[in-house]
Design a protein around this motif. Structure first.
Motif, PDB file in Angstrom:
ATOM      1  N   TRP A   1     -30.072  67.477  23.533  1.00 22.26           N
ATOM      2  CA  TRP A   1     -28.661  67.583  23.182  1.00 22.26           C
ATOM      3  C   TRP A   1     -28.006  66.203  23.143  1.00 22.26           C
ATOM      4  CZ3 TRP A   1     -25.444  71.118  21.257  1.00 22.26           C
ATOM      5  CH2 TRP A   1     -24.067  71.004  21.474  1.00 22.26           C
ATOM      6  N   GLY A   2     -28.363  65.353  24.110  1.00 25.21           N
ATOM      7  CA  GLY A   2     -27.809  64.002  24.155  1.00 25.21           C
ATOM      8  C   GLY A   2     -28.237  63.166  22.969  1.00 25.21           C
ATOM      9  N   VAL A   3     -29.519  63.237  22.607  1.00 26.60           N
ATOM     10  CA  VAL A   3     -29.999  62.490  21.446  1.00 26.60           C
ATOM     11  C   VAL A   3     -29.323  63.002  20.178  1.00 26.60           C
ATOM     12  CG1 VAL A   3     -32.014  61.998  20.001  1.00 26.60           C
ATOM     13  CG2 VAL A   3     -32.212  61.905  22.494  1.00 26.60           C
ATOM     14  N   GLY A   4     -29.186  64.317  20.068  1.00 29.10           N
ATOM     15  CA  GLY A   4     -28.535  64.899  18.903  1.00 29.10           C
ATOM     16  C   GLY A   4     -27.098  64.432  18.755  1.00 29.10           C
ATOM     17  N   ASN A   5     -26.367  64.351  19.872  1.00 27.49           N
ATOM     18  CA  ASN A   5     -24.984  63.889  19.824  1.00 27.49           C
ATOM     19  C   ASN A   5     -24.887  62.420  19.430  1.00 27.49           C
ATOM     20  OD1 ASN A   5     -23.480  66.235  20.459  1.00 27.49           O
ATOM     21  ND2 ASN A   5     -24.117  66.076  22.590  1.00 27.49           N
TER      22      ASN A   5
END
Length: 444
Positions: A259-263
């Motif tokens: 989720w962090g990488v996607g954001n």
């Protein structure tokens, strides 16, 4: 005006992406830890963005009226105000690290990494406030190239220092995740010194002294009248992001890391939209002031069509390259697969999200910050969070990802309707103000 801003935004957004890349080389725990920090760090950044919007609106008007001395006072006050407010928020954040991240469902295993990163990042946020608001002063005076140069240089410095402090070299010890925060701190100190010299000495756009308390109070009122609603609208995003991070955390550290990488990738994918959100408002403000409403409608329409086309092309690129992007940021197959799933679904809604962002910035340009704030509330807490959480409940993590797409489509439709009504009301107000009844009762 937009092209220089795009180049600057590329480097600006590289801060988080470069940090994320190098931290990902340390392991999944460290990557998950820095992912937990996104909602909190963006809350502080949102305050700077709001103050920058207020500053730009006030300084632009004063510069156009040739009130140079008054402009210097307000520009100086905006920098002092941003440092004071961000510094106060950073102090509160520093002493509440454990409590805040516990509420975000951060596990005890991740807390030492989060504390190492945030303890230095909060200090850097004060220096971050000066270039962000200072660049708003420059843009209000019609200069978009210098802010882009500052952002690019500071971003490049951050990129160079990241591996040095994270992994160590020679006499410099390896600091791990704390090194990423230290690199950001040093880069923003350089940026703060640069912008202060530029504004005070070279351009003389601010006073070479601090304002008195009375002067600061006088200038702060007008800036906050526009800046606070804008900051509030921006701050709602990380609050909603915190709720979403807590939901994603129920799927485990791998899901949070993905989720962090996607954001972070979303930030890069939205660079053109964000650059337009800084250059479309001056165009709209000038044409609204000149009562050229047809040009406003045309600019708004053309910009939205361009953004929808551009962001769809971004979606296709991320869908095709999702596997390579995931492999670059994750060593573990589970994290890599979740990143790829994110990139194959969520970017489909980026075009509609761009419509929402540009509508909000256009409403601020029309001096309707409360309308923009209302749209943000509806977007995040009527559509984004409820639909995504419902999708998660019914279909798991994939349902959550699709929920974000559906929410963006619904909100984009609402945004276009709100903008058209706001413009129609503005036309009506102008007609009413220009209607004069003479002594005989005839209308002129």
């Amino acid at each position: 005006m937009t092209i220089p801003m795009i180049l600057g935004m590329v480097m600006m957004m590289s801060f988080g992406l470069i940090d994320t890349f190098f931290v990902s080389l340390l392991g999944t725990e460290q990557l998950a830890a820095i992912s937990f920090t996104f909602p909190v760090t963006f809350t502080v950044i949102s305050l700077n963005i709001g103050l920058g919007i207020g500053t730009s609106a006030i300084i632009g008007k004063l510069q156009g009226s040739k009130e140079i001395t008054q402009s210097q006072h307000y520009a100086t006050g905006s920098l002092m105000l941003s440092a004071l407010l961000v510094g106060s928020l950073a102090c509160v954040g520093y002493f509440s690290i454990d409590g805040v991240f516990s509420l975000l469902n951060a596990s005890p295993l991740l807390m030492p990494y989060i504390t190492d990163y945030m303890s230095l990042w909060y200090l850097s946020s004060v220096f971050l406030s000066l270039p962000m608001v200072g660049n708003s002063v420059l843009r209000a005076c019609g200069d978009t190239r210098t802010p882009s140069l500052i952002m690019a240089t500071v971003g490049g410095l951050n990129a160079a220092l990241d591996p040095l402090f994270i992994f160590g070299f020679g006499p410099v010890p390896a600091m791990g995740i704390k090194g990423a925060a230290l690199a950001t701190l040093l880069a923003w100190i350089v940026g703060a010194c640069w912008i202060l010299y530029l504004l005070a000495i070279q351009r003389k756009l601010i006073l070479p002294r601090l304002l008195t308390l009375a002067e600061l109070k006088e200038s702060s009122g007008d800036i906050l009248r526009i800046g606070l609603p804008a900051a509030g609208a921006n701050m709602l995003t990380p609050i909603a992001g915190g709720v979403m991070t807590a939901v994603v955390a129920s799927y485990g550290p791998s899901a949070v890391a993905a989720w962090g990488v996607g954001n972070r990738m979303e930030s890069i994918a939205s660079i053109v939209v964000l650059a337009l959100s800084m250059t479309l408002p001056p165009f709209i403000s000038q044409n609204v002031g000149a009562n050229k409403f047809e040009r406003v409608e045309r600019a708004y329409s053309i910009t939205l069509k361009f953004v929808l086309f551009w962001q769809f092309a971004v979606f296709v690129f991320m869908w095709l390259c999702g596997g390579w992007i995931a492999a670059a940021f994750a060593k573990e197959p589970q994290v890599s697969s979740l990143i790829q799933l994110f990139l194959m679904i969520v970017p489909l809604g980026y075009g509609m999200q761009g419509v929402v962002i540009l509508t909000n910035s256009s409403l601020n340009a029309m001096h309707r910050p409360m309308g923009a704030l209302g749209l943000s509330v509806i977007r995040l807490f009527v559509f984004f969070v409820p639909i995504s959480v419902l999708g998660s409940y019914l279909f798991g993590l994939k349902g959550l990802y699709w929920g974000t797409v559906i929410a963006n489509i619904a909100m984009a439709s609402v945004s276009v309707v709100v903008f058209k009504r706001a413009l129609a009301n503005h036309k009506h107000d102008v007609v009413d103000s220009e209607t004069v009844v003479d002594e005989k009762g005839s209308v002129k």
